[in-house]
Motif scaffolding. Structure first.
Motif, PDB file in Angstrom:
ATOM      1  N   PRO A  96      -3.689 -16.592 -24.149  1.00 20.58           N
ATOM      2  CA  PRO A  96      -4.558 -15.407 -24.104  1.00 20.58           C
ATOM      3  C   PRO A  96      -5.672 -15.503 -23.070  1.00 20.58           C
ATOM      4  O   PRO A  96      -5.996 -14.507 -22.420  1.00 20.58           O
ATOM      5  N   GLU A  97      -6.263 -16.695 -22.908  1.00 21.11           N
ATOM      6  CA  GLU A  97      -7.368 -16.817 -21.955  1.00 21.11           C
ATOM      7  C   GLU A  97      -6.867 -16.658 -20.517  1.00 21.11           C
ATOM      8  O   GLU A  97      -7.471 -15.927 -19.716  1.00 21.11           O
ATOM      9  N   ALA A  98      -5.789 -17.353 -20.193  1.00 14.77           N
ATOM     10  CA  ALA A  98      -5.244 -17.231 -18.840  1.00 14.77           C
ATOM     11  C   ALA A  98      -4.739 -15.813 -18.592  1.00 14.77           C
ATOM     12  O   ALA A  98      -4.887 -15.280 -17.482  1.00 14.77           O
ATOM     13  N   TRP A  99      -4.133 -15.200 -19.613  1.00 16.96           N
ATOM     14  CA  TRP A  99      -3.627 -13.830 -19.455  1.00 16.96           C
ATOM     15  C   TRP A  99      -4.761 -12.863 -19.131  1.00 16.96           C
ATOM     16  O   TRP A  99      -4.618 -11.985 -18.274  1.00 16.96           O
ATOM     17  N   ALA A 100      -5.905 -13.031 -19.815  1.00 20.16           N
ATOM     18  CA  ALA A 100      -7.044 -12.154 -19.549  1.00 20.16           C
ATOM     19  C   ALA A 100      -7.552 -12.315 -18.123  1.00 20.16           C
ATOM     20  O   ALA A 100      -7.984 -11.342 -17.493  1.00 20.16           O
ATOM     21  N   GLN A 101      -7.475 -13.530 -17.590  1.00 23.78           N
ATOM     22  CA  GLN A 101      -7.966 -13.770 -16.236  1.00 23.78           C
ATOM     23  C   GLN A 101      -7.025 -13.216 -15.174  1.00 23.78           C
ATOM     24  O   GLN A 101      -7.478 -12.730 -14.128  1.00 23.78           O
ATOM     25  N   VAL A 102      -5.735 -13.302 -15.407  1.00 20.98           N
ATOM     26  CA  VAL A 102      -4.774 -12.879 -14.380  1.00 20.98           C
ATOM     27  C   VAL A 102      -4.306 -11.448 -14.577  1.00 20.98           C
ATOM     28  O   VAL A 102      -3.531 -10.942 -13.750  1.00 20.98           O
ATOM     29  N   THR A 129     -10.230 -13.526 -26.576  1.00 26.22           N
ATOM     30  CA  THR A 129     -10.670 -13.295 -25.205  1.00 26.22           C
ATOM     31  C   THR A 129     -11.280 -11.927 -25.079  1.00 26.22           C
ATOM     32  O   THR A 129     -10.920 -10.986 -25.802  1.00 26.22           O
ATOM     33  N   PRO A 130     -12.198 -11.725 -24.139  1.00 28.37           N
ATOM     34  CA  PRO A 130     -12.725 -10.397 -23.858  1.00 28.37           C
ATOM     35  C   PRO A 130     -11.733  -9.585 -23.044  1.00 28.37           C
ATOM     36  O   PRO A 130     -10.804 -10.125 -22.467  1.00 28.37           O
ATOM     37  N   MET A 131     -11.958  -8.273 -23.030  1.00 30.03           N
ATOM     38  CA  MET A 131     -11.129  -7.421 -22.189  1.00 30.03           C
ATOM     39  C   MET A 131     -11.425  -7.734 -20.728  1.00 30.03           C
ATOM     40  O   MET A 131     -12.528  -8.113 -20.358  1.00 30.03           O
ATOM     41  N   PRO A 132     -10.441  -7.566 -19.825  1.00 31.14           N
ATOM     42  CA  PRO A 132     -10.641  -7.910 -18.425  1.00 31.14           C
ATOM     43  C   PRO A 132     -11.599  -6.996 -17.689  1.00 31.14           C
ATOM     44  O   PRO A 132     -12.078  -7.342 -16.626  1.00 31.14           O
ATOM     45  N   ARG A 133     -11.878  -5.828 -18.223  1.00 28.92           N
ATOM     46  CA  ARG A 133     -12.807  -4.906 -17.590  1.00 28.92           C
ATOM     47  C   ARG A 133     -13.841  -4.489 -18.612  1.00 28.92           C
ATOM     48  O   ARG A 133     -13.697  -4.735 -19.817  1.00 28.92           O
ATOM     49  N   ILE A 176      -4.201 -25.706 -17.392  1.00 25.75           N
ATOM     50  CA  ILE A 176      -2.850 -25.913 -17.904  1.00 25.75           C
ATOM     51  C   ILE A 176      -2.228 -24.572 -18.288  1.00 25.75           C
ATOM     52  O   ILE A 176      -1.034 -24.325 -18.046  1.00 25.75           O
ATOM     53  N   GLN A 177      -3.020 -23.698 -18.871  1.00 27.38           N
ATOM     54  CA  GLN A 177      -2.514 -22.368 -19.227  1.00 27.38           C
ATOM     55  C   GLN A 177      -2.021 -21.618 -17.991  1.00 27.38           C
ATOM     56  O   GLN A 177      -0.980 -20.956 -18.042  1.00 27.38           O
ATOM     57  N   TYR A 178      -2.762 -21.736 -16.892  1.00 33.16           N
ATOM     58  CA  TYR A 178      -2.353 -21.056 -15.664  1.00 33.16           C
ATOM     59  C   TYR A 178      -0.969 -21.529 -15.204  1.00 33.16           C
ATOM     60  O   TYR A 178      -0.086 -20.720 -14.880  1.00 33.16           O
ATOM     61  N   VAL A 179      -0.773 -22.828 -15.194  1.00 36.71           N
ATOM     62  CA  VAL A 179       0.492 -23.390 -14.708  1.00 36.71           C
ATOM     63  C   VAL A 179       1.651 -22.957 -15.589  1.00 36.71           C
ATOM     64  O   VAL A 179       2.697 -22.493 -15.106  1.00 36.71           O
ATOM     65  N   LEU A 180       1.471 -23.108 -16.911  1.00 32.77           N
ATOM     66  CA  LEU A 180       2.558 -22.757 -17.832  1.00 32.77           C
ATOM     67  C   LEU A 180       2.816 -21.255 -17.838  1.00 32.77           C
ATOM     68  O   LEU A 180       3.971 -20.818 -17.930  1.00 32.77           O
ATOM     69  N   LEU A 181       1.754 -20.472 -17.730  1.00 31.01           N
ATOM     70  CA  LEU A 181       1.925 -19.014 -17.695  1.00 31.01           C
ATOM     71  C   LEU A 181       2.705 -18.590 -16.456  1.00 31.01           C
ATOM     72  O   LEU A 181       3.580 -17.708 -16.532  1.00 31.01           O
ATOM     73  N   ILE A 182       2.439 -19.205 -15.319  1.00 28.58           N
ATOM     74  CA  ILE A 182       3.170 -18.860 -14.094  1.00 28.58           C
ATOM     75  C   ILE A 182       4.651 -19.191 -14.251  1.00 28.58           C
ATOM     76  O   ILE A 182       5.521 -18.404 -13.844  1.00 28.58           O
ATOM     77  N   LEU A 183       4.962 -20.342 -14.848  1.00 32.23           N
ATOM     78  CA  LEU A 183       6.363 -20.699 -15.057  1.00 32.23           C
ATOM     79  C   LEU A 183       7.078 -19.656 -15.913  1.00 32.23           C
ATOM     80  O   LEU A 183       8.184 -19.211 -15.584  1.00 32.23           O
TER      81      LEU A 183
END
Length: 517
Positions: free
Chosen positions: A264-270, A489-493, A203-210
């Motif tokens: 925050p979780e979706a942001w860290a992934q993308v 969330t952890p850092m992406p790298r 759900i975070q992915y979808v809303l974040l993209i919008l």
């Protein structure tokens, strides 16, 4: 305190609109200028009362409005919104000062600018998602009228394209906000109530993209930028200053305030993909600017590239990159306003913006020497030359982003070099060379016409030499945002330890120890 920043410009807009028709246009401009100066002075007073040690929202105001819809009138200001509030008040005053509307519609022109100022301030202060959306959409019709009525070439199509793109942006953002409520455990659109909500990752992915698409249109980011060149070129100089210096910041502000914080979780992934998106915007904006023959269009495309730096900093999610992003938003507003004002003066005096026609403006007798000198300084600031505010903003972005995304950061540094390329082309063709006899003896630029440029240049130089005066307002808030992001969330790298050890001295103390760039 915060209500004044919103409603005083709106009341001033009504006052100006109701002025008797017998009042001359220059007097309407003077009245509007005085009213906008009140808002600017009030903003400066608010800044003086701001508590630097408090990272949370200050001067909060709350009033029940439509509680059954989750819509309440809630305001607050922190280190993220405070610099942008100051930028909005300053550029509104400069836009009114630099305008020369001598028609019977002058009252409408200035009232629309004042209305935009109040709406933008409301968006920066809103602590309710629906309230933010309402203020976000307020400027839509005023800008449409300012472009379509007082614009230049192809103002009709440019205004229509702006209207369609901005309406689409608002629709995407509203859909994202409604989705947050539908999939969360609350019925309130209050910002702080939503911070504690944890949504499923899909759900975070979808809303974040919008939301990214909505705010990406407003920023704008490639390929959502196609409305920008035509709109900036068609707009008059004061309107272009507000479009690039203020309106674009609503997009980047929304990315930080809502996209990064609420998901925050979706942001860290993308975030790796966002960093790549930022690089594409940086390079495309710079290369497109190099290919332009119209000065104003060149400056417009430069804005696309510089907004890419802000997205890169947001994707990196380090304290230093956050501070750099806020500094970049503020610095970009000053520099772009200066460039648009100078381009407007050149067009007014020379009658053209064509690089193939203009030359020799630096001629001390028959040219525009001071305007050319300030244009050189504006180009240097945009290219990130040390000693100017553009350098410290870009340096903080690159320094803060390198540990997380080294490759994307290095490519973005190349974009800075390309910025120098197209400004060298601009300055070489317009300021230097032999002055064409057919264009010789331009009308002189009055001192009153130079005042906006001198004010902006002063800020660009002073904040470049004393960067701590700029970053000190946002450092507590960015530290709090970074701490919250690390908890969730952890850092992406795998560079987290390096980032934290690199940033162990407080940023403000480092800049104060060596304030001169």
């Amino acid at each position: 305190m915060l209500n004044v920043l919103i409603w005083f410009p709106c009341i001033a807009a009504v006052i100006v609109a109701l002025l008797p028709q017998a009042i001359a246009a220059h007097r309407v401009r003077f009245i509007s200028l005085c009213l906008s100066a009140v808002t600017l002075l009030w903003t400066l007073w608010l800044v003086s009362q701001f508590d630097l040690s408090n990272p949370t929202f200050q001067f909060r105001e709350s009033l029940p409005w439509l509680p059954y819809l989750g819509l309440n009138y809630e305001l607050g200001v922190d280190g993220l919104s405070l610099p942008l509030l100051g930028l909005n008040s300053l550029l509104t005053w400069i836009a009114i000062y630099s305008s020369r509307v001598d028609t019977e519609r002058s009252r409408l022109f200035y009232s629309l600018i004042l209305l935009i100022s109040g709406g933008v301030a409301g968006a920066f202060l809103a602590q309710n998602l629906l309230l933010f959306f309402l203020f976000y959409e307020v400027e839509l019709i005023p800008f449409y009228l300012l472009i379509s009525v007082w614009g230049g070439t192809q103002q009709g199509s440019a205004a229509t394209k702006f209207l369609l793109y901005t309406a689409t942006s608002g629709g995407l953002i509203l859909a994202g906000f409604l989705g947050i409520i539908w999939f969360s455990d609350t019925t309130s659109f209050t910002y702080e109530a939503l911070l504690g909500q944890t949504l499923p990752l899909n759900i975070q992915y979808v809303l974040l993209i919008l939301l990214l698409l909505g705010f990406g249109i407003k920023t704008p980011l490639v390929p959502l930028h196609t409305w920008l060149p035509e709109t900036y070129v068609a707009a008059s100089t004061p309107v272009a200053i507000l479009l690039g210096g203020v309106l674009a910041k609503l997009g980047t502000y929304g990315i930080f305030r809502f996209c990064m914080v609420l998901f925050p979780e979706a942001w860290a992934q993308v975030s790796p993909g966002l960093a790549t998106w930022a690089v594409v915007s940086v390079l495309y904006g710079a290369l497109a600017a190099i290919a332009q023959k119209d000065i104003k269009r060149m400056v417009a495309y430069s804005s696309v590239g510089h907004m890419g730096y802000v997205l890169l900093a947001a994707a990196a999610r380090t304290e230093l990159s956050f501070v750099g992003a806020i500094s970049q938003m503020f610095a970009h507003g000053l520099i772009l306003a200066l460039l648009f004002h100078l381009v407007g003066l050149i067009e007014a005096k020379a009658g053209t913006r064509d690089l193939e026609v203009l030359n020799g403006l630096m001629n001390p007798i028959r040219g525009l020497p001071l305007v050319s000198a300030l244009l050189v300084l504006g180009g240097m600031a945009s290219a990130g030359i040390p000693g100017l505010v553009g350098f410290i903003a870009e340096f903080l972005v690159f320094q803060g982003s390198y540990a997380t995304f080294p490759i994307q950061t290095l490519i973005s540094v190349v974009g800075t070099g390309l910025t120098a390329v197209y400004f060298v082309i601009l300055l070489n063709r317009t300021c230097f060379g032999k002055l064409d006899n057919d264009l010789a003896y331009f009308p002189k630029v009055n001192w009153s016409e130079r005042i906006p440029a001198l004010i902006l240049v002063t800020l660009i130089v002073v904040l470049g030499l004393q960067p701590a005066w700029l970053v000190r307002w946002s450092e507590p808030t960015t530290s709090a945002l970074m701490a919250a992001a690390q908890e969730l969330t952890p850092m992406p790298r795998l560079f987290t330890a390096k980032v934290l050890s690199h940033q162990s001295p407080p940023l403000l103390s480092v800049l104060e120890d060596s304030p001169s760039t």
